[in-house]
Design a protein around this motif. Structure first.
Motif, short mmCIF file in Angstrom:
data_model
loop_
_atom_site.label_atom_id
_atom_site.label_comp_id
_atom_site.label_asym_id
_atom_site.label_seq_id
_atom_site.Cartn_x
_atom_site.Cartn_y
_atom_site.Cartn_z
N LEU A 8 -5.38 -4.63 -2.66
CA LEU A 8 -5.43 -3.18 -2.88
C LEU A 8 -4.54 -2.45 -1.89
N THR A 9 -4.59 -2.86 -0.63
CA THR A 9 -3.75 -2.24 0.40
C THR A 9 -2.27 -2.42 0.08
N LEU A 10 -1.90 -3.61 -0.36
CA LEU A 10 -0.51 -3.87 -0.72
C LEU A 10 -0.09 -3.02 -1.92
N ALA A 11 -1.00 -2.85 -2.86
CA ALA A 11 -0.70 -2.01 -4.03
C ALA A 11 -0.47 -0.56 -3.61
N VAL A 12 -1.29 -0.07 -2.66
CA VAL A 12 -1.10 1.29 -2.15
C VAL A 12 0.26 1.39 -1.45
N ASN A 13 0.62 0.35 -0.69
CA ASN A 13 1.91 0.34 0.00
C ASN A 13 3.06 0.40 -1.00
N ILE A 14 2.94 -0.33 -2.10
CA ILE A 14 3.97 -0.29 -3.15
C ILE A 14 4.06 1.12 -3.74
N GLY A 15 2.90 1.75 -3.94
CA GLY A 15 2.89 3.11 -4.46
C GLY A 15 3.57 4.09 -3.51
N ILE A 16 3.28 3.96 -2.22
CA ILE A 16 3.92 4.82 -1.22
C ILE A 16 5.42 4.57 -1.19
N ALA A 17 5.82 3.30 -1.33
CA ALA A 17 7.25 2.96 -1.37
C ALA A 17 7.93 3.62 -2.56
N ALA A 18 7.26 3.61 -3.71
CA ALA A 18 7.83 4.23 -4.92
C ALA A 18 7.99 5.74 -4.72
N ILE A 19 6.99 6.37 -4.10
CA ILE A 19 7.08 7.81 -3.82
C ILE A 19 8.22 8.09 -2.85
N SER A 20 8.38 7.21 -1.85
CA SER A 20 9.46 7.37 -0.87
C SER A 20 10.82 7.30 -1.55
N TYR A 21 10.95 6.40 -2.52
CA TYR A 21 12.21 6.29 -3.26
C TYR A 21 12.52 7.60 -3.99
N VAL A 22 11.54 8.14 -4.67
CA VAL A 22 11.74 9.38 -5.42
C VAL A 22 12.07 10.54 -4.47
N MET A 23 11.35 10.62 -3.35
CA MET A 23 11.61 11.68 -2.39
C MET A 23 13.02 11.59 -1.84
N THR A 24 13.45 10.37 -1.51
CA THR A 24 14.79 10.19 -0.93
C THR A 24 15.87 10.56 -1.94
N GLY A 80 -8.37 -2.70 4.13
CA GLY A 80 -7.83 -4.05 4.24
C GLY A 80 -8.85 -5.05 4.74
N ASP A 81 -8.60 -6.34 4.45
CA ASP A 81 -9.47 -7.42 4.91
C ASP A 81 -9.47 -7.54 6.43
N ALA A 82 -8.37 -7.06 7.05
CA ALA A 82 -8.29 -7.14 8.52
C ALA A 82 -9.28 -6.20 9.19
N ALA A 83 -9.90 -5.31 8.42
CA ALA A 83 -10.81 -4.32 9.00
C ALA A 83 -12.05 -4.95 9.61
N SER A 84 -12.29 -6.22 9.34
CA SER A 84 -13.44 -6.90 9.93
C SER A 84 -13.02 -7.87 11.03
N ALA A 85 -11.85 -7.62 11.62
CA ALA A 85 -11.30 -8.56 12.60
C ALA A 85 -12.06 -8.54 13.92
N HIS A 229 2.64 -12.18 7.49
CA HIS A 229 3.59 -11.88 6.41
C HIS A 229 3.18 -10.67 5.60
N LEU A 230 1.88 -10.38 5.57
CA LEU A 230 1.42 -9.15 4.94
C LEU A 230 1.90 -7.95 5.75
N PHE A 231 1.84 -8.06 7.08
CA PHE A 231 2.36 -7.01 7.96
C PHE A 231 3.84 -6.76 7.69
N SER A 232 4.60 -7.85 7.53
CA SER A 232 6.03 -7.73 7.24
C SER A 232 6.27 -6.99 5.93
N MET A 233 5.50 -7.30 4.92
CA MET A 233 5.67 -6.66 3.62
C MET A 233 5.33 -5.18 3.68
N TYR A 234 4.34 -4.81 4.50
CA TYR A 234 3.99 -3.40 4.65
C TYR A 234 5.18 -2.57 5.12
#
Length: 413
Positions: A8-24, A80-85, A229-234
């Motif tokens: 879900l977090t990655l999906a939100v990141n993709i959504g934010i990336a798409a919005i960033s593309y449109v804004m730019t 994110g799943d890391a929230a229980s770290a 690698h999830l951090f890298s993709m973010y």
């Protein structure tokens, strides 16, 4: 396995990336005149009309990226799943919060932000090369401190043929931090010196970013260091989005120039994900063309051979083609090292060479762009860009071959 919350977090990141593309895409045309009015512009020397083009648009792209990441900061630590770290006790009650991951993300954005600021200062103040080597080192310090506090792992896995001498691993201590600092300096400046024609800086950054994302995906499938690698993709997904938007305006014929700011921003972003994503050695493999360009440029970068301020190829307005740019000097102007380098390059037919009657020598400037023109002759600017980007893609394929099939011959993984 990656958890549902991280998906879900990655999906939100993709959504934010798409919005960033449109804004730019929408912001660049609106800011072009503003940059020109602020005297941030240059002339496109590889065009007949030498039209005025707004420069340093990299600062705008970097700001959009930072805003996107600022909006993203709460997401992985809420869903994110890391929230229980980690579990911390505050006011007599237990609270769950991944402090290490949070500090990593903040430090990463701090280093990138510093590099955008310093890159823009370079565009405005036209800093010297020694400053360009110092600035990335300073901007990397927060990153290295976080790595030291959270990991402090300086152990290197040795290849099979060396294990009988030094063991399976070798702790290189402080030299690992020196290596990571040099990695940041290399990444920022390597893109900057392989530049000068429409779309090249952004294009090579897009290929490298795509290669990193593909590598992250491969490591996911192999179940290796999922969080890293999830951090890298973010970071890479929003970066790729804003770079694709910039490419639309920077590719031939360029409507905007990116300036040193974008080169520094891109290089530091790559260094950040390589260091905190724990694949700094693999990252270098995606920079093969930049390494080749650096090695080819060494005689001029270190002034063993005279180096003009600008080494861009020349534009022939009669044919609308690019030709090699040249430098002229006398043999006695070169020291011993310079003479040996020039002789080796000449013997290997890596440079053009012309002797003049008065004893002067003319050769091409030592850049990968000029080398392409030495090999293929005069070529249209757009074709040269795509030739170099094609080389970048081929080298990424070679990098994956080195990282997986070839590496298995020397390591256990």
């Amino acid at each position: 396995m990656i958890g549902a919350n991280s998906v879900l977090t990655l999906a939100v990141n993709i959504g934010i990336a798409a919005i960033s593309y449109v804004m730019t895409i929408r912001m660049i045309p609106r800011f072009r005149e503003m940059f020109i009015k602020a005297n941030l512009y240059g002339k496109d020397l590889c065009k007949k009309d030498e039209k005025v083009v707004p420069e340093s648009l990299g600062v705008l792209i970097g700001c959009v990226f930072l805003v996107a990441m600022f909006f993203f900061i709460p997401i992985p630590f809420t869903f994110g799943d890391a929230a229980s770290a980690e579990v911390a006790t505050t006011g007599g009650r237990s609270e769950v919060f991944p402090y290490k991951e949070f500090v990593e993300l903040i430090a990463a954005l701090l280093s990138i932000c510093c590099m955008i600021l310093l890159g823009f200062a370079d565009d405005v103040l036209d800093l010297r090369w020694r400053h360009k080597l110092l600035l990335p080192t300073i901007a990397t310090l927060p990153l290295l401190m976080v790595y030291y506090v959270n990991y402090n792992s300086t152990t290197v896995i040795m290849p099979k043929f060396a294990r009988m001498f030094v063991g399976n691993t070798l702790d290189i201590g402080i030299f690992y931090y020196v290596y990571m600092g040099m990695l940041a300096v290399f990444c920022t400046n390597a893109i900057n010196i392989l530049a000068g024609i429409n779309g090249l800086e952004v294009g090579q950054s897009i290929v490298i970013a795509g290669s990193i994302l593909l590598y992250n995906t491969c490591e996911f499938l192999l179940q290796h260091q999922l969080d890293a690698h999830l951090f890298s993709m973010y970071l890479m997904l929003p970066f790729l989005a804003v770079s694709l938007a910039l490419w639309k305006y920077n590719r031939y014929p360029s409507q905007v120039f990116v300036g040193d700011t974008y080169c520094y921003f891109a290089g530091m972003t790559f260094a950040v994900v390589g260091i905190l994503g724990h694949f700094s050695k693999t990252l270098i493999l995606f920079f093969i063309p930049q390494i080749l360009n650096f090695l080819y440029s060494i005689p001029q970068l270190f002034h063993f051979v005279p180096c003009p301020r600008h080494r861009l190829p020349k534009y022939d307005s009669n044919t609308d083609l690019l030709t090699i740019s040249t430098v002229t000097f006398r043999a006695e102007e070169l020291n011993f090292i310079g003479k040996q380098m020039v002789n080796i390059f000449r013997f290997l037919k890596l440079i053009s060479w012309k002797d003049h009657a008065d004893g002067r020598i003319t050769t091409n400037n030592f850049t990968l762009i000029n080398f392409v023109l030495v090999i293929f002759g005069p070529v249209h600017e757009n074709i040269v860009t795509y030739m170099l980007l094609g080389l970048q893609v081929i080298c990424s394929i070679v990098a994956f071959f080195i990282r997986y099939p070839l590496a298995n011959l020397f390591y256990d993984t």
